[in-house]
Design a protein around this motif. Structure first.
Motif, PDB file in Angstrom:
ATOM      1  N   ASP A  15      30.828  60.809  32.957  1.00 24.36           N
ATOM      2  CA  ASP A  15      30.232  61.119  34.255  1.00 24.36           C
ATOM      3  C   ASP A  15      30.886  60.242  35.321  1.00 24.36           C
ATOM      4  N   ARG A  16      32.226  60.282  35.384  1.00 23.54           N
ATOM      5  CA  ARG A  16      32.972  59.447  36.318  1.00 23.54           C
ATOM      6  C   ARG A  16      32.890  60.017  37.719  1.00 23.54           C
ATOM      7  N   GLY A  17      33.053  59.119  38.679  1.00 19.38           N
ATOM      8  CA  GLY A  17      33.029  59.513  40.074  1.00 19.38           C
ATOM      9  C   GLY A  17      34.376  60.050  40.532  1.00 19.38           C
ATOM     10  N   PRO A  18      34.430  60.488  41.782  1.00 19.52           N
ATOM     11  CA  PRO A  18      35.670  61.066  42.303  1.00 19.52           C
ATOM     12  C   PRO A  18      36.829  60.064  42.336  1.00 19.52           C
ATOM     13  N   PHE A  19      36.546  58.797  42.633  1.00 23.69           N
ATOM     14  CA  PHE A  19      37.630  57.813  42.680  1.00 23.69           C
ATOM     15  C   PHE A  19      38.259  57.631  41.306  1.00 23.69           C
ATOM     16  N   GLU A  20      37.440  57.531  40.266  1.00 27.51           N
ATOM     17  CA  GLU A  20      37.968  57.366  38.916  1.00 27.51           C
ATOM     18  C   GLU A  20      38.789  58.581  38.487  1.00 27.51           C
ATOM     19  N   ARG A  21      38.323  59.771  38.838  1.00 21.18           N
ATOM     20  CA  ARG A  21      39.094  60.974  38.522  1.00 21.18           C
ATOM     21  C   ARG A  21      40.416  60.983  39.283  1.00 21.18           C
ATOM     22  N   PHE A  22      40.387  60.543  40.552  1.00 19.86           N
ATOM     23  CA  PHE A  22      41.603  60.452  41.349  1.00 19.86           C
ATOM     24  C   PHE A  22      42.583  59.452  40.727  1.00 19.86           C
ATOM     25  N   VAL A  23      42.068  58.302  40.318  1.00 21.75           N
ATOM     26  CA  VAL A  23      42.922  57.280  39.685  1.00 21.75           C
ATOM     27  C   VAL A  23      43.557  57.837  38.423  1.00 21.75           C
ATOM     28  N   ASP A  24      42.785  58.535  37.621  1.00 25.42           N
ATOM     29  CA  ASP A  24      43.338  59.127  36.392  1.00 25.42           C
ATOM     30  C   ASP A  24      44.448  60.124  36.704  1.00 25.42           C
ATOM     31  N   ALA A  25      44.231  60.953  37.720  1.00 22.42           N
ATOM     32  CA  ALA A  25      45.241  61.954  38.086  1.00 22.42           C
ATOM     33  C   ALA A  25      46.516  61.275  38.590  1.00 22.42           C
ATOM     34  N   VAL A  26      46.367  60.257  39.431  1.00 19.21           N
ATOM     35  CA  VAL A  26      47.540  59.534  39.944  1.00 19.21           C
ATOM     36  C   VAL A  26      48.260  58.831  38.810  1.00 19.21           C
ATOM     37  N   ASN A  27      47.512  58.169  37.951  1.00 17.67           N
ATOM     38  CA  ASN A  27      48.112  57.451  36.823  1.00 17.67           C
ATOM     39  C   ASN A  27      48.895  58.404  35.925  1.00 17.67           C
ATOM     40  N   GLU A  28      48.354  59.582  35.717  1.00 15.92           N
ATOM     41  CA  GLU A  28      49.030  60.576  34.874  1.00 15.92           C
ATOM     42  C   GLU A  28      50.361  61.005  35.490  1.00 15.92           C
ATOM     43  N   ARG A  29      50.392  61.147  36.802  1.00 15.96           N
ATOM     44  CA  ARG A  29      51.619  61.614  37.462  1.00 15.96           C
ATOM     45  C   ARG A  29      52.630  60.492  37.695  1.00 15.96           C
ATOM     46  N   VAL A  30      52.153  59.326  38.064  1.00 13.35           N
ATOM     47  CA  VAL A  30      53.044  58.208  38.381  1.00 13.35           C
ATOM     48  C   VAL A  30      53.753  57.685  37.137  1.00 13.35           C
ATOM     49  N   SER A  31      53.140  57.814  36.005  1.00 13.19           N
ATOM     50  CA  SER A  31      53.730  57.260  34.780  1.00 13.19           C
ATOM     51  C   SER A  31      54.712  58.219  34.107  1.00 13.19           C
ATOM     52  N   ARG A  32      55.110  59.257  34.781  1.00 13.58           N
ATOM     53  CA  ARG A  32      56.039  60.250  34.224  1.00 13.58           C
ATOM     54  C   ARG A  32      57.370  60.219  34.968  1.00 13.58           C
ATOM     55  N   ALA A  33      58.390  60.764  34.333  1.00 11.68           N
ATOM     56  CA  ALA A  33      59.741  60.786  34.901  1.00 11.68           C
ATOM     57  C   ALA A  33      59.838  61.539  36.231  1.00 11.68           C
ATOM     58  N   PRO A  34      59.124  62.646  36.437  1.00 13.00           N
ATOM     59  CA  PRO A  34      59.255  63.341  37.726  1.00 13.00           C
ATOM     60  C   PRO A  34      58.921  62.461  38.933  1.00 13.00           C
ATOM     61  N   PHE A  35      57.970  61.552  38.786  1.00 11.74           N
ATOM     62  CA  PHE A  35      57.646  60.665  39.900  1.00 11.74           C
ATOM     63  C   PHE A  35      58.833  59.765  40.223  1.00 11.74           C
ATOM     64  N   PHE A  36      59.495  59.266  39.200  1.00 10.85           N
ATOM     65  CA  PHE A  36      60.688  58.449  39.393  1.00 10.85           C
ATOM     66  C   PHE A  36      61.753  59.253  40.139  1.00 10.85           C
TER      67      PHE A  36
END
Length: 131
Positions: A15-36
């Motif tokens: 039951d996470r809040g919007p900020f935690e969901r946002f952090v998860d989404a950013v973390n998922e994208r930033v830690s991948r090669a396309p972000f680089f």
């Protein structure tokens, strides 16, 4: 089925809040090669934009300002994701320790040394929260 602290903690985590969901989404994208690759493209675009700037100082300032802001935002978001990951790992260790303590406790009736180990293990669970 009996709920323990760990299962209640997992239920709250779902039951996470919007900020935690946002952090998860950013973390998922930033830690991948396309972000680089996106960052590299942005740097190349900045480099070739040199003729469009009136002075070299403003051209460099644009890079420094943009990269400082991006770095600060990413630092905060990734630290949050790292902290939550660490908390989840600690919760798993606590659950394992409690299960082991319960198993040892069921066998400790005839062995005072084992009962002492159970007591030490139970005291150690949650130790990181007390320090």
């Amino acid at each position: 089925m009996e709920h323990n602290d760990a299962s209640e903690s997992r239920e709250r985590a779902e039951d996470r809040g919007p900020f935690e969901r946002f952090v998860d989404a950013v973390n998922e994208r930033v830690s991948r090669a396309p972000f680089f690759a996106v960052i590299l493209v942005a740097l190349v675009a900045w480099a070739v934009s040199y003729p469009l700037w009136k002075t070299t100082t403003k051209w460099e300032l644009a890079l420094h300002t943009g990269s400082a802001i991006l770095s600060l935002l990413l630092l905060v978001l990734l630290e949050n994701a790292g902290r939550r990951s660490e908390e989840a790992a600690q919760e798993k260790l606590n659950v394992l320790a409690e299960a082991l303590a319960a198993l040892m406790d069921s066998r400790a009736a005839d062995d005072p040394d084992l009962q002492e180990a159970v007591d030490k293990l139970r005291k150690a669970v949650g130790l990181e929260e007390r320090h």
